[in-house]
Design an enzyme around this catalytic site. Structure first.
Site, PDB file in Angstrom:
ATOM      1  N   SER A   1       0.996  -1.170  -0.021  1.00 33.16           N
ATOM      2  CA  SER A   1       0.085  -0.021  -0.044  1.00 33.16           C
ATOM      3  C   SER A   1       0.818   1.432   0.287  1.00 33.16           C
ATOM      4  O   SER A   1       1.682   1.411  -0.912  1.00 33.16           O
ATOM      5  CB  SER A   1      -1.022  -0.197   1.318  1.00 33.16           C
ATOM      6  OG  SER A   1      -2.118   0.609   0.793  1.00 33.16           O
TER       7      SER A   1
ATOM      8  N   HIS B   1      -7.569  -5.805   0.427  1.00 33.54           N
ATOM      9  CA  HIS B   1      -6.347  -4.991   0.265  1.00 33.54           C
ATOM     10  C   HIS B   1      -5.479  -5.393   1.823  1.00 33.54           C
ATOM     11  O   HIS B   1      -5.873  -5.113   2.832  1.00 33.54           O
ATOM     12  CB  HIS B   1      -6.743  -3.449   0.624  1.00 33.54           C
ATOM     13  CG  HIS B   1      -5.850  -2.574   0.776  1.00 33.54           C
ATOM     14  ND1 HIS B   1      -4.996  -2.160  -0.451  1.00 33.54           N
ATOM     15  CD2 HIS B   1      -5.071  -1.817   1.964  1.00 33.54           C
ATOM     16  CE1 HIS B   1      -4.232  -1.355  -0.236  1.00 33.54           C
ATOM     17  NE2 HIS B   1      -4.095  -1.109   1.268  1.00 33.54           N
TER      18      HIS B   1
HETATM   19  C1  GCU Z   1      -5.390   4.554   1.791  1.00 32.84           C
HETATM   20  C2  GCU Z   1      -4.904   5.817   0.837  1.00 32.84           C
HETATM   21  C3  GCU Z   1      -4.154   4.646   0.062  1.00 32.84           C
HETATM   22  C4  GCU Z   1      -3.013   3.944   0.634  1.00 32.84           C
HETATM   23  C5  GCU Z   1      -3.675   2.954   1.929  1.00 32.84           C
HETATM   24  C6  GCU Z   1      -2.811   2.486   2.901  1.00 32.84           C
HETATM   25  O1  GCU Z   1      -6.245   3.892   1.559  1.00 32.84           O
HETATM   26  O2  GCU Z   1      -5.836   6.176   0.329  1.00 32.84           O
HETATM   27  O3  GCU Z   1      -3.225   5.585  -1.199  1.00 32.84           O
HETATM   28  O4  GCU Z   1      -2.215   2.827  -0.185  1.00 32.84           O
HETATM   29  O5  GCU Z   1      -4.193   4.125   2.529  1.00 32.84           O
HETATM   30  O6  GCU Z   1      -1.664   2.796   2.659  1.00 32.84           O
HETATM   31  O7  GCU Z   1      -3.052   1.436   3.296  1.00 32.84           O
END
Ligand code: GCU
Length: 439
Positions: free
Chosen positions: A277, A418
């Protein structure tokens, strides 16, 4: 002048759209027509035909585009100082040696420091290849081993009580273990090296005030524009291309690599950098700048990571700059609701890894990160790999769920949310075996 690749994509991935952040586009039919720059055409229109031209001209040109418009410029590094603070040769029931090493990022003991947690497999012949990645919740969250020191840094509070007043508590031990798969990595003969990203910079808009970014400013920084609104998430006098938090976190990864070059048990020529992420965005930016990373892995990195910004699926440039004003450089805000004006897109970032192997992974239910956009960025990095005599992804269509593809560029989309899962790790270990253990 520039040769542009025009793409209009219409496909669908079934998922639970309600579970995604609201107000974003998840509909392929609403993806705008967009133009991508060809990674093999110089800004002046010259076609890149040789490896030398790529290495000496186009690669530096693309790197500069990312420094100027997206992540900001990284200052020249300061030599860090290292201190081993613990060692247990019988960790994980005797299977590994666990070390903790403090990296003083400015070389001074009273300056910012990052604590590395290292597991080295005992039975594998040394030196061993390694996976290096930053973690979200502290080293103590990576494994339940009670000998791991609790994180000392500011931590993001979560819905549970394992972080109180932004400080780690024992309740956080092993909380992120499923994301690290320490035993599996060790069994396969790799070392695992990690540090908490908030050691390098706390992840909030004022984090720069106490981090490396307030001490280490890029030289010859371009001046702020006249009448510029004081930036959120950066020092008041920051230039428009001065580094953001992602730049600082990537800098931390490179300093960890400095340590690995001195660690006898680890083969510094075979270090894979990975991240999930926002830390996947970070591993890509680290890999682009620091060619010592032999494999670069992006797990569900999404906007500002592996996903094409110009598709405007899921998170957009404006959303990310608004929610996280400290992550990118000030110039990136020019592209809020204006992605089509970007002189780059993330396929060019992936191309910067060439000829090194790179792996992009997506998750089916992670539409916020735009899996299709992640696949397409990997795909459009391919011409650079081909120029360098390598096979890239080797497929034209996005594969089905849980069907990994790719040669020097790896890709999969797995079922689920995710996250970083055992499935993802198994693919990264196979990919590393393929590239690191070639006969
Ligand atoms: C949020 C953000 C993302 C990121 C994510 C994370 O959802 O909007 O850009 O990748 O956090 O780091 O878990």
């Amino acid at each position: 002048m520039w040769r542009l690749i025009c793409i209009l994509f219409v496909v669908g991935i079934s998922t639970d759209i309600e579970a995604q952040p609201a107000g974003a586009n998840y509909d392929e039919a609403k993806v705008p027509a967009y133009l991508l720059h060809d990674p093999l055409i110089m800004a002046d229109g010259t076609l890149v035909k040789t490896v030398k031209q790529w290495d000496k001209e186009r690669r530096p040109e693309i790197l500069k585009l990312f420094e100027t418009h997206e992540y900001g410029r990284t200052p020249d590094p300061i030599k860090p100082k290292f201190e081993q603070i613990s060692e247990n040769k019988k960790a994980l029931g005797g299977k590994a040696t666990r070390r903790e090493v403090t990296v003083f990022l400015t070389g001074k003991e009273d300056g910012p420091a990052m604590d590395l947690l290292i597991f080295v497999p005992n039975s594998a012949p040394k030196p061993v290849p390694a996976f290096l990645g930053l973690n979200f919740a502290g080293n103590h969250a990576v494994h339940s081993d009670p000998g791991i020191a609790l994180a000392r840094c500011w931590l993001r509070e979560t819905r549970d009580v394992s972080v109180t007043n932004n400080r780690a508590t024992d309740l956080g031990r092993g909380k992120e273990a499923s994301r690290w798969q320490v035993e599996k990595v060790i069994e396969r003969g790799y070392a695992l090296v990690t540090a908490c990203y908030c050691d390098i910079e706390p992840d909030h808009a004022d984090g720069h005030k106490t981090s490396l970014r307030s001490m280490l400013r890029p030289k010859k920084s371009t001046k702020p524009a006249k009448n510029a609104v004081p930036p959120k998430g950066a020092p008041a006098d920051a230039g428009p291309d001065e580094w953001g938090a992602i730049g600082a976190w990537a800098y931390g990864l490179s300093r960890a690599m400095d340590y690995l070059e001195k660690e006898d048990d680890i083969d510094e020529k075979h270090v894979a950098v990975l991240g999930h992420s926002r830390l996947g965005k970070t591993s890509l930016w680290a890999g682009a700048q620091d060619e010592r990373f032999a494999i670069v892995i992006s797990n569900d990195s999404g906007e500002g990571g592996a996903a094409l910004s110009k598709r405007r699926v899921g998170e957009t440039v404006e959303r990310i700059n608004t929610s996280f004003p400290h992550w990118f450089c000030i110039n990136f805000k020019k592209y809020n609701d204006n992605e089509q004006a970007l002189p780059l897109d993330q396929h060019m970032l992936i191309a910067l890894m060439a000829p090194r192997p790179v792996y992009v992974a997506s998750a089916e239910k992670d539409l916020w990160a735009d899996p299709k956009g992640e696949f397409l960025a990997a795909k459009h990095a391919e011409p650079v790999y081909r120029l360098l005599g390598l096979e890239g992804l080797g497929v034209d269509q996005m594969p089905g769920l849980n069907q990994p593809v790719g040669k020097t560029i790896g890709y999969h989309i797995r079922t689920g949310e995710h996250d970083v899962t055992e499935y993802d790790w198994a693919r990264y270990l196979d990919f590393a075996d393929r590239h690191f253990k070639k006969k």
